[in-house]
Design a protein around this motif. Structure first.
Motif, short mmCIF file in Angstrom:
data_model
loop_
_atom_site.label_atom_id
_atom_site.label_comp_id
_atom_site.label_asym_id
_atom_site.label_seq_id
_atom_site.Cartn_x
_atom_site.Cartn_y
_atom_site.Cartn_z
N ALA A 43 -42.59 15.24 11.60
CA ALA A 43 -41.12 15.38 11.57
C ALA A 43 -40.50 14.27 10.73
N THR A 44 -41.03 13.07 10.84
CA THR A 44 -40.50 11.95 10.05
C THR A 44 -40.83 12.14 8.57
N THR A 45 -42.02 12.64 8.27
CA THR A 45 -42.39 12.94 6.89
C THR A 45 -41.47 14.01 6.31
N ALA A 46 -41.16 15.03 7.10
CA ALA A 46 -40.25 16.09 6.65
C ALA A 46 -38.85 15.54 6.41
N LEU A 47 -38.41 14.64 7.28
CA LEU A 47 -37.10 14.02 7.11
C LEU A 47 -37.03 13.23 5.81
N PHE A 48 -38.05 12.44 5.53
CA PHE A 48 -38.09 11.67 4.29
C PHE A 48 -38.16 12.59 3.07
N SER A 49 -38.81 13.73 3.20
CA SER A 49 -38.89 14.68 2.09
C SER A 49 -37.52 15.24 1.74
N VAL A 50 -36.73 15.54 2.76
CA VAL A 50 -35.36 16.01 2.52
C VAL A 50 -34.53 14.91 1.86
N MET A 51 -34.65 13.68 2.34
CA MET A 51 -33.93 12.56 1.75
C MET A 51 -34.33 12.36 0.29
N ILE A 176 -23.54 6.97 18.54
CA ILE A 176 -23.90 7.66 17.29
C ILE A 176 -25.41 7.73 17.07
N VAL A 177 -26.17 7.09 17.95
CA VAL A 177 -27.63 7.04 17.78
C VAL A 177 -28.26 8.43 17.72
N PRO A 178 -27.89 9.38 18.62
CA PRO A 178 -28.54 10.71 18.55
C PRO A 178 -28.21 11.49 17.29
N PHE A 179 -27.17 11.08 16.58
CA PHE A 179 -26.71 11.87 15.43
C PHE A 179 -27.04 11.25 14.07
N PHE A 180 -27.16 9.93 14.01
CA PHE A 180 -27.30 9.30 12.71
C PHE A 180 -28.40 8.25 12.59
N SER A 181 -29.01 7.86 13.69
CA SER A 181 -29.90 6.70 13.66
C SER A 181 -31.06 6.85 12.68
N VAL A 182 -31.89 7.86 12.88
CA VAL A 182 -33.10 8.01 12.07
C VAL A 182 -32.78 8.50 10.66
N SER A 183 -31.79 9.37 10.52
CA SER A 183 -31.46 9.93 9.21
C SER A 183 -30.92 8.86 8.27
N ILE A 184 -30.04 7.99 8.75
CA ILE A 184 -29.50 6.92 7.90
C ILE A 184 -30.60 5.95 7.53
N LEU A 185 -31.44 5.60 8.49
CA LEU A 185 -32.56 4.69 8.23
C LEU A 185 -33.50 5.30 7.19
N ALA A 186 -33.80 6.58 7.33
CA ALA A 186 -34.70 7.25 6.39
C ALA A 186 -34.11 7.31 5.00
N TYR A 187 -32.82 7.58 4.91
CA TYR A 187 -32.19 7.66 3.59
C TYR A 187 -32.23 6.30 2.89
N GLY A 188 -31.90 5.23 3.61
CA GLY A 188 -31.92 3.90 3.02
C GLY A 188 -33.30 3.48 2.57
N MET A 190 -35.88 5.50 1.93
CA MET A 190 -36.35 6.38 0.86
C MET A 190 -35.72 5.99 -0.46
N TRP A 191 -34.44 5.63 -0.45
CA TRP A 191 -33.76 5.24 -1.69
C TRP A 191 -34.40 3.99 -2.28
N LEU A 192 -34.65 2.99 -1.45
CA LEU A 192 -35.26 1.75 -1.92
C LEU A 192 -36.69 2.00 -2.40
N ALA A 193 -37.45 2.78 -1.64
CA ALA A 193 -38.83 3.07 -2.04
C ALA A 193 -38.86 3.88 -3.33
N TYR A 194 -37.90 4.77 -3.52
CA TYR A 194 -37.85 5.58 -4.73
C TYR A 194 -37.62 4.72 -5.97
N GLN A 195 -36.84 3.64 -5.81
CA GLN A 195 -36.65 2.72 -6.93
C GLN A 195 -37.99 2.06 -7.29
N VAL A 196 -38.78 1.73 -6.28
CA VAL A 196 -40.11 1.15 -6.51
C VAL A 196 -41.00 2.15 -7.23
#
Length: 227
Positions: A43-51, A176-188, A190-196
């Motif tokens: 599920a976390t891998t799928a989330l990062f794939s969407v990001m 806001i944890v049930p709605f944004f916690s993991v998604s915001i963390l994953a986006y941030g 993924m963005w930094l890793a994508y620059q790498v």
């Protein structure tokens, strides 16, 4: 005109809020569908794939279809990697919990375990972005997550700071944890890793081009003929 621009920015902001909330709920749903233990990694891998899709500019991607596709395809591989990470993490935790520095040797050993723990956290920062971005053998994800984390320490530290800021924010706004916690963390992350990843791929392409330039002309023509 200014009013229209403000409305456009507001609508776009609302759209992103809905996207992040939707993907966070999808992550919770698919984690539960995998019985928690077996659903967390895919599920976390799928989330990062969407990001990753969003970061690459594919904002209109079908979120649910992408999520479900990656969840199925990465279920086995991500869980195998998850088991390895769990074993390593458990060993580090047990060592820190039961090794008391009563002598200089144990002090040194405990310090070494702290270093291994830090390297383990560094690897965790890059595991999911790598799973979302590359199709490799399982052992390569563990290897390159550590190599990239150390080689691009400035991005790794940015991930650490970003995670700490979010942790403080969610501590003050637990609703806001049930709605944004993991998604915001994953986006941030993924963005930094994508620059790498872009830097690494650019360096590889640049080095490959330099090698081709240094080759004698007869070697270059031979390569063309064999293709």
């Amino acid at each position: 005109m200014d009013h229209d621009g403000s409305m456009s920015r507001m609508l776009r902001m609302c759209e992103w809020v809905m996207r992040l909330a939707y993907t966070n709920l999808l992550w919770l749903l698919f984690t539960i569908l995998g019985l928690g233990v077996f659903g967390l990694m895919p599920a976390t891998t799928a989330l990062f794939s969407v990001m990753r899709k969003w970061i690459q500019g594919h904002e209109q991607v079908n979120i649910f279809r992408t999520f479900w596709k990656v969840f199925r395809e990465e279920f086995v591989r991500s869980n195998i990697i998850g088991v390895v990470l769990f074993i390593i993490g458990t060993i580090i935790y047990v060592d820190l919990a039961y090794i008391y520095p009563t002598s200089w040797l144990l002090h040194v050993l405990r310090f070494a375990i702290y270093i291994f723990g830090f390297l383990f956290i560094v690897s965790l920062f890059y595991i999911f972005p790598l799973l979302a971005h590359y199709d490799w053998k399982k052992c390569l994800y563990l290897k390159f997550s550590l190599l990239l984390g150390i080689s691009y320490l400035q991005y790794t530290l940015s991930m650490l700071v970003f995670s700490a800021v979010l942790f403080v924010l969610f501590a003050y706004l637990p609703g806001i944890v049930p709605f944004f916690s993991v998604s915001i963390l994953a986006y941030g992350h993924m963005w930094l890793a994508y620059q790498v990843f872009k830097k690494v791929e650019f360096d590889i392409e640049h080095e490959t081009a330099e090698v081709k330039k240094r080759q004698p002309s007869f070697l270059q023509s031979k390569r063309v003929n064999t293709q």
